[in-house]
Design a protein around this motif. Structure first.
Motif, PDB file in Angstrom:
ATOM      1  N   GLY A 118      50.207  54.126  36.948  1.00  0.00           N
ATOM      2  CA  GLY A 118      49.415  55.266  36.515  1.00  0.00           C
ATOM      3  C   GLY A 118      50.020  56.055  35.379  1.00  0.00           C
ATOM      4  N   GLY A 119      51.046  55.545  34.723  1.00  0.00           N
ATOM      5  CA  GLY A 119      51.652  56.250  33.595  1.00  0.00           C
ATOM      6  C   GLY A 119      52.794  55.470  33.010  1.00  0.00           C
ATOM      7  N   THR A 120      53.215  55.868  31.806  1.00  0.00           N
ATOM      8  CA  THR A 120      54.278  55.144  31.124  1.00  0.00           C
ATOM      9  C   THR A 120      55.644  55.412  31.738  1.00  0.00           C
ATOM     10  OG1 THR A 120      54.459  56.962  29.522  1.00  0.00           O
ATOM     11  CG2 THR A 120      53.029  55.105  28.934  1.00  0.00           C
ATOM     12  N   THR A 121      55.845  56.612  32.311  1.00  0.00           N
ATOM     13  CA  THR A 121      57.157  56.916  32.903  1.00  0.00           C
ATOM     14  C   THR A 121      57.415  56.016  34.109  1.00  0.00           C
ATOM     15  OG1 THR A 121      57.003  59.210  32.173  1.00  0.00           O
ATOM     16  CG2 THR A 121      58.594  58.705  33.914  1.00  0.00           C
ATOM     17  N   GLY A 122      56.432  55.951  34.997  1.00  0.00           N
ATOM     18  CA  GLY A 122      56.582  55.092  36.166  1.00  0.00           C
ATOM     19  C   GLY A 122      56.698  53.626  35.787  1.00  0.00           C
ATOM     20  N   ALA A 123      55.934  53.208  34.761  1.00  0.00           N
ATOM     21  CA  ALA A 123      55.982  51.824  34.314  1.00  0.00           C
ATOM     22  C   ALA A 123      57.348  51.481  33.743  1.00  0.00           C
ATOM     23  CB  ALA A 123      54.897  51.573  33.270  1.00  0.00           C
ATOM     24  N   ALA A 124      57.910  52.439  32.971  1.00  0.00           N
ATOM     25  CA  ALA A 124      59.236  52.207  32.396  1.00  0.00           C
ATOM     26  C   ALA A 124      60.277  52.054  33.488  1.00  0.00           C
ATOM     27  CB  ALA A 124      59.599  53.348  31.449  1.00  0.00           C
ATOM     28  N   GLY A 125      60.198  52.893  34.511  1.00  0.00           N
ATOM     29  CA  GLY A 125      61.144  52.786  35.608  1.00  0.00           C
ATOM     30  C   GLY A 125      60.991  51.481  36.366  1.00  0.00           C
ATOM     31  N   ILE A 134      57.622  50.920  26.395  1.00  0.00           N
ATOM     32  CA  ILE A 134      56.311  50.764  27.028  1.00  0.00           C
ATOM     33  C   ILE A 134      55.212  51.197  26.063  1.00  0.00           C
ATOM     34  CG2 ILE A 134      54.797  51.593  28.871  1.00  0.00           C
ATOM     35  CD1 ILE A 134      56.812  49.656  29.906  1.00  0.00           C
ATOM     36  N   SER A 135      55.411  52.343  25.439  1.00  0.00           N
ATOM     37  CA  SER A 135      54.402  52.868  24.505  1.00  0.00           C
ATOM     38  C   SER A 135      54.210  51.929  23.318  1.00  0.00           C
ATOM     39  CB  SER A 135      54.825  54.257  24.012  1.00  0.00           C
ATOM     40  OG  SER A 135      54.925  55.168  25.101  1.00  0.00           O
ATOM     41  N   LYS A 136      55.301  51.357  22.826  1.00  0.00           N
ATOM     42  CA  LYS A 136      55.211  50.428  21.707  1.00  0.00           C
ATOM     43  C   LYS A 136      54.438  49.165  22.084  1.00  0.00           C
ATOM     44  CE  LYS A 136      58.113  48.040  18.320  1.00  0.00           C
ATOM     45  NZ  LYS A 136      59.514  47.786  17.878  1.00  0.00           N
ATOM     46  N   SER A 137      54.673  48.649  23.273  1.00  0.00           N
ATOM     47  CA  SER A 137      53.953  47.458  23.737  1.00  0.00           C
ATOM     48  C   SER A 137      52.472  47.751  23.904  1.00  0.00           C
ATOM     49  CB  SER A 137      54.545  46.967  25.063  1.00  0.00           C
ATOM     50  OG  SER A 137      55.863  46.503  24.886  1.00  0.00           O
ATOM     51  N   LEU A 138      52.157  48.921  24.462  1.00  0.00           N
ATOM     52  CA  LEU A 138      50.753  49.285  24.637  1.00  0.00           C
ATOM     53  C   LEU A 138      50.053  49.440  23.295  1.00  0.00           C
ATOM     54  CD1 LEU A 138      50.877  51.917  27.542  1.00  0.00           C
ATOM     55  CD2 LEU A 138      50.218  49.505  27.660  1.00  0.00           C
ATOM     56  N   ALA A 139      50.744  50.029  22.328  1.00  0.00           N
ATOM     57  CA  ALA A 139      50.142  50.209  21.001  1.00  0.00           C
ATOM     58  C   ALA A 139      49.858  48.865  20.349  1.00  0.00           C
ATOM     59  CB  ALA A 139      51.068  51.047  20.126  1.00  0.00           C
ATOM     60  N   ALA A 140      50.782  47.908  20.506  1.00  0.00           N
ATOM     61  CA  ALA A 140      50.621  46.595  19.885  1.00  0.00           C
ATOM     62  C   ALA A 140      49.440  45.843  20.476  1.00  0.00           C
ATOM     63  CB  ALA A 140      51.902  45.782  20.047  1.00  0.00           C
ATOM     64  N   ILE A 141      49.305  45.863  21.797  1.00  0.00           N
ATOM     65  CA  ILE A 141      48.215  45.120  22.413  1.00  0.00           C
ATOM     66  C   ILE A 141      46.886  45.850  22.249  1.00  0.00           C
ATOM     67  CG2 ILE A 141      48.543  46.126  24.711  1.00  0.00           C
ATOM     68  CD1 ILE A 141      47.518  42.503  23.848  1.00  0.00           C
ATOM     69  N   SER A 142      46.923  47.184  22.203  1.00  0.00           N
ATOM     70  CA  SER A 142      45.687  47.960  22.012  1.00  0.00           C
ATOM     71  C   SER A 142      45.069  47.681  20.655  1.00  0.00           C
ATOM     72  CB  SER A 142      45.974  49.459  22.164  1.00  0.00           C
ATOM     73  OG  SER A 142      46.380  49.763  23.481  1.00  0.00           O
TER      74      SER A 142
END
Length: 398
Positions: A118-125, A134-142
């Motif tokens: 439900g968020g980038t912080t939890g995903a990073a952990g 995480i944000s960079k990967s999401l930006a690339a695939i988006s």
């Protein structure tokens, strides 16, 4: 959701393996992928290092999969079909995305982790990476998808159907590709891979045809190749690993130290002509046949040397005008449809089953019995495919 196993083919490796398999060459795959041959070579080398065994081998028609590599290639092809299906699903509400070119595991890991957490912080952990990663990967695939993957809510990021489809794709790809350990530990299934047999002029060709016929039912996943050619052409291909063996009259010994010969059976040089050929109605000597039309093997073959010795032993020059044919079956067809005489090599069973349109000439040929067998590489090791082929040959000879 499980973390990605590091011992897994990258999605780039999947694309490159599939391209090499389909194009049968590294340079051709590079052109297909708009890449360079060194990049393709390094990518395949890294994949083979991951598995600890080769995926491809050099073959007569180019780069070919190894018997084990067939399973890897099938997994890669299935993975690309899954990606194509996901692209179609995502394109239902917008432009068609080109995921196969850019998709990487870290993209799918990030989407799946954010969807789950439900968020980038939890995903990073969860993935043990930084939040910016995480944000960079999401930006690339988006950038490659037609609609947003997540909607920002007060409680975090809410996955859209597109994000959930990519998360599902991740699970599908993990299942389809497996890990390196799973693939290498998987039990051997049906016999697969390649069997390329070099066929020397005339001798053993009918036996190879019968053996291949038996193997099509016994090993339906085995790719069979019969490669006709001269001795030196096939010997060089065998030494390079482009073919697995060659069959024909043995040289005793082979001219190359890295080749070894295995006896299979005897054949006999035999003169044949049409059943109604005039030669059958008169007393024959080789000298009396000098002016006939002839079907013979090419120069440099044992059967051609024997043919010329037949005339030399009677003080006659061999005919200058001959028809040279590499294929045993083609040679018989030409003889049946002409007034030519052929010098062919027959096994005992073949002579008993001689085509009714053909008839053996009544003439003695001293020293006509020859050894026929397989020639293989000395240091190549006995592959399962070659063992099965040789056993099937022996079964047909019983």
């Amino acid at each position: 959701m499980k973390k990605t196993d590091a011992k897994r083919l990258s999605l780039k490796q999947v694309r490159v393996i599939d391209a090499v398999a389909r194009s049968r060459g590294f340079a051709e795959a590079a052109a297909m992928l708009n890449s360079s041959q060194p990049v393709v070579s390094r990518t395949i080398a890294a994949a083979e290092k991951l598995f600890g065994r080769p995926i491809f081998q050099r073959g007569w028609s180019g780069t070919e999969p190894t018997a084990w590599g067939e399973a890897v290639i099938e997994r890669c092809a299935n993975a690309l079909k899954l990606i194509a299906r996901a692209e179609t699903d995502l394109a239902a509400t917008g432009p068609h995305p080109d995921l196969a070119v850019v998709l990487r595991w870290h993209h799918l890991d990030a989407v799946a982790a954010v969807t789950s957490c439900g968020g980038t912080t939890g995903a990073a952990g969860f993935l043990a990476v930084s939040q910016p990663a995480i944000s960079k990967s999401l930006a690339a695939i988006s950038a490659c998808t037609p609609h947003p993957l997540f909607l920002r809510k007060r409680e975090g990021l809410e996955a859209t159907p597109h994000a959930r489809r990519l998360a599902a794709l991740r699970d599908e790809l993990r299942q389809a590709l497996g890990t390196a350990g799973e693939i290498t530990r998987s039990p051997a299934g049906r016999l697969g891979g390649r069997l390329a047999v070099g066929m020397l002029p005339f001798s053993g060709q009918a036996l190879v045809a019968r053996t291949f016929g038996g193997l099509t039912g016994q090993a339906p996943d085995l790719r069979l190749m019969a490669v006709p050619g001269s001795y030196h052409m096939l010997a060089e291909a065998l030494r390079r690993g482009e073919i697995d063996c060659m069959i024909g009259i043995l040289r005793r010994p082979p001219p190359f130290p890295d080749l070894q010969e295995r006896f299979l059976y005897h054949e006999t040089y035999t003169l044949v002509a049409r059943h109604d050929h005039p030669c059958h109605r008169r007393h024959l000597t080789m000298a009396s046949l000098k002016n006939e039309q002839w079907i013979v093997a090419p120069h440099g073959t044992p059967i051609r040397a024997f043919f010329e010795s037949l005339f030399a032993n009677e003080g006659a020059a061999p005919p200058a005008q001959t028809c040279e044919i590499l294929s045993f079956g083609n040679a018989e067809q030409v003889i049946m449809n002409s007034q030519a005489i052929g010098l062919l090599a027959y096994g005992e069973r073949q002579l008993l089953d001689l085509h009714p349109e053909l008839k053996k000439l009544d003439i003695d040929l001293p020293g006509a019995r020859v050894d026929v067998g397989l020639t293989v590489r000395t240091q190549a090791g006995e592959t399962n495919v070659l063992q099965v082929f040789e056993k099937t040959l022996q079964d047909f000879l019983k």
